[in-house]
Scaffold this motif. Sequence first.
Motif, short mmCIF file in Angstrom:
data_model
loop_
_atom_site.label_atom_id
_atom_site.label_comp_id
_atom_site.label_asym_id
_atom_site.label_seq_id
_atom_site.Cartn_x
_atom_site.Cartn_y
_atom_site.Cartn_z
N ALA A 329 0.83 -1.21 0.00
CA ALA A 329 0.00 0.00 0.00
C ALA A 329 0.86 1.25 0.00
N MET A 330 1.93 1.27 0.80
CA MET A 330 2.81 2.43 0.85
C MET A 330 3.50 2.66 -0.49
N ALA A 331 3.92 1.57 -1.14
CA ALA A 331 4.55 1.70 -2.45
C ALA A 331 3.58 2.30 -3.46
N ARG A 332 2.30 1.87 -3.41
CA ARG A 332 1.30 2.44 -4.32
C ARG A 332 1.08 3.92 -4.02
N ALA A 333 1.04 4.26 -2.73
CA ALA A 333 0.83 5.66 -2.35
C ALA A 333 1.98 6.52 -2.83
N ARG A 334 3.23 6.03 -2.68
CA ARG A 334 4.39 6.81 -3.12
C ARG A 334 4.38 7.00 -4.63
N SER A 335 4.00 5.95 -5.36
CA SER A 335 3.99 6.05 -6.83
C SER A 335 2.92 7.01 -7.33
N LEU A 336 1.85 7.21 -6.54
CA LEU A 336 0.76 8.09 -6.94
C LEU A 336 0.92 9.51 -6.42
N GLY A 337 1.88 9.73 -5.53
CA GLY A 337 2.06 11.05 -4.94
C GLY A 337 2.43 12.08 -5.99
N ALA A 338 1.98 13.34 -5.79
CA ALA A 338 2.28 14.42 -6.73
C ALA A 338 3.77 14.76 -6.69
N PRO A 339 4.36 15.22 -7.82
CA PRO A 339 5.77 15.61 -7.84
C PRO A 339 6.05 16.67 -6.78
N GLY A 340 7.13 16.47 -6.04
CA GLY A 340 7.50 17.43 -5.01
C GLY A 340 6.80 17.21 -3.69
N GLN A 341 5.87 16.26 -3.64
CA GLN A 341 5.14 16.01 -2.39
C GLN A 341 6.08 15.38 -1.37
N ALA A 342 5.90 15.73 -0.09
CA ALA A 342 6.76 15.19 0.96
C ALA A 342 6.64 13.67 1.01
N THR A 343 7.74 13.00 1.30
CA THR A 343 7.71 11.54 1.39
C THR A 343 6.92 11.11 2.61
N LEU A 344 6.37 9.90 2.55
CA LEU A 344 5.57 9.39 3.65
C LEU A 344 6.46 9.15 4.87
N SER A 345 5.94 9.48 6.02
CA SER A 345 6.74 9.39 7.24
C SER A 345 6.91 7.97 7.73
N VAL A 346 5.95 7.09 7.41
CA VAL A 346 6.03 5.72 7.90
C VAL A 346 6.83 4.88 6.92
N GLN A 347 7.84 4.21 7.36
CA GLN A 347 8.66 3.34 6.52
C GLN A 347 8.52 1.91 7.02
N ILE A 348 8.35 1.01 6.11
CA ILE A 348 8.20 -0.40 6.45
C ILE A 348 9.54 -1.08 6.25
N THR A 349 10.03 -1.78 7.25
CA THR A 349 11.32 -2.46 7.14
C THR A 349 11.16 -3.90 7.57
N GLY A 350 12.12 -4.71 7.18
CA GLY A 350 12.14 -6.11 7.62
C GLY A 350 11.20 -7.01 6.85
N VAL A 351 10.71 -6.58 5.68
CA VAL A 351 9.81 -7.41 4.89
C VAL A 351 10.64 -8.43 4.11
#
Length: 682
Positions: A329-351
């Motif tokens: 879901a986060m990857a989809r959200a990042r790919s759809l974010g507008a140019p210049g939009q701040a990166t998402l604060s939540v990062q998923i690790t250990g997958v």
Amino acid sequence: MPATCPRCKRNVVASRPTCLYCGAPLVEKTAAGAPDNEVKRRMQKASTDPADLVAQGNAEMRAGRTESALLIYRQVLSIRPDHAPALSNTAAAFLRMGRHEESVVCATEALLANPGLAPAFANLALAWLGLGKSEAALEAWMRAQELDPRLGAPPLVALSKAFAETNAIHRAAIAALAAAKPVRARSLFMELVSRKLARAAERSDAGKRLEAIAGELARWDAAAWLSQARLMRKDGQAELAVGCFDEVLRLEPDQPEALMEKGQAAFQLGETALAANGGARDASTERWLGQALECLRKVVKRNPNDAGAWKLLGMSAFMMGRGLEAEEAMARARSLGAPGQATLSVQITGVAEGAEGGRAWLATATELAQRGETEEANRAYAKALELDPTIVEAWLERGVGLAMLGLGEDALGCFDRAVVLAPQNKRVHDYRGVCLTRLGRAEEALESFDRALELTPGDGSVIKHKGGALRALERWEEAASLFRRALQANPELTECHALLADAQEMMGQGEQAVISFERFLERSGNTISPQVTEAKQRLAALRAQKPAGAAEGARAQSKLAEAEALKAQGKLEAALHCLDEAARLDPAGPEAPFHQGNILLQLGRIAEAGQSFQEAVRRNPRLAAAWCYLGHCQMLAGQPDGALRCLDRAVALDPRDAEAWINRSNALCELGRVVEGLESAD
């Protein structure tokens, strides 16, 4: 007031056209406040179709004209005395008029006609409640909720809650006694007694308040509930807002704004609960975040380009410990974010990646499937196979999910891949065979079942499934033999009794079919399902099939001859009436329904003709001409698959029937099997 039967002098519900006890026509009584002559005049001009009339009655009920509605429902029952919706709606009308005893009778008759009609159970529950019989009301209401959880009735909901609280107190008191805490137990038992004594008063006061509130809220539409939900959110009452959003979604299940905003409110509640619990998940956290996930999944399915919904979905999944879903879901959200939009604060690790990641996705998919989220589960199985395409379990379960969604060919592809990966696994061949049977490829299915039985010769489920393929091919004797074998291997396979009864009936073994149906119903207990309902109907029909005596047989033949004469004169409706009488006099003979089917076909009443031919082959499964005409009816109804099965049966019974061969050719061509169709025509 009830009507009085002129023959047996008993009181019965006035909405019935005949007496429930002796069958005599009833004397109609005009109730106070009955509709005027104008309403009756309009009814006389109205449609005589029961469904249309019920719709008119429902409109009158909604407009508050209960007496008019009751008169219309009576008209339906004069046409169809066993019309379940009309009986249920009559019960509702009597409820509104405060005539609870008559409502109980009508609701009960509706359930005799259709045991699965949830509104009839609800009306019965309300009628019992009006008569002060709480236990009976609760039992009927629970059955209504089982059949249709969407039903709502505030007095009954309040009653269910009161009973649940009372039962909880009773269990706590018993537990206190078991734990040697007599003071606590005595206190709980005293509270239990006081609640039972006060229940009648609580029902009369609180029930009236609930009814008044329900009457007000019943007038609200989805827009009103949505506005109220937003006010609640603005005031910081997120939990109440979620309840209002639920009302919106009850009225409009796919309302996009309500789905998104409920997801936001539920996420807010889950986040608050998580923080209050020191970051540990508890029942409250899982409840709210689970609702958020359910709503947000629907939002992104409806609008895959909603970056905000993907982001919130990812955060909800992360808080629920669903790291794999959160990552996607986060990857989809990042790919759809507008140019210049701040990166998402939540990062998923250990997958995990590779085989380990595939197993993790398989666990997620299994959990989703167990919760009934078939589409989401299929997406998770696909992700598991993307990471590790050698997981046989994922191929099998994804195939099952695709079959449940009606994607049979895609499901077969999954099972084929599983066969390649695990040719020694009995399940892969069994699942493939079931899929082929449902796709109408029963001959191929037999090969898969044979392979599965080579691996596990005594597996009752596989034997049952092979019998199902033979049943689809109408190889009744072989199918019956396998159903018996399946029951010997595993007596718990209750469905085999019904399948065996079906095969026995098609072979003309009525008495054996009766025994098999009885065994099926005995082992099914109180289960409510379409298969149980059908079994009851077919068992009743078989029991009614007693060979006609000499006198009845002679009268039946006389009626058949009279019908032929009327048909020759062009009096088709009169001929149908004669054939009805012939069928009644000789309930086992196929001639009357067969001739009825021919006349109905001539009148263009295709569906009714099909039913008559179906009855004819049920009475005599070896009547080739009836199979031929049944296939013709199914072709006219746009069902070439069913038509082909009937016509295959017809030419097997009578290979010289040219009409059956021609109809079979048409069915094959309709299915795109042109070469076979031309061969059949030749």
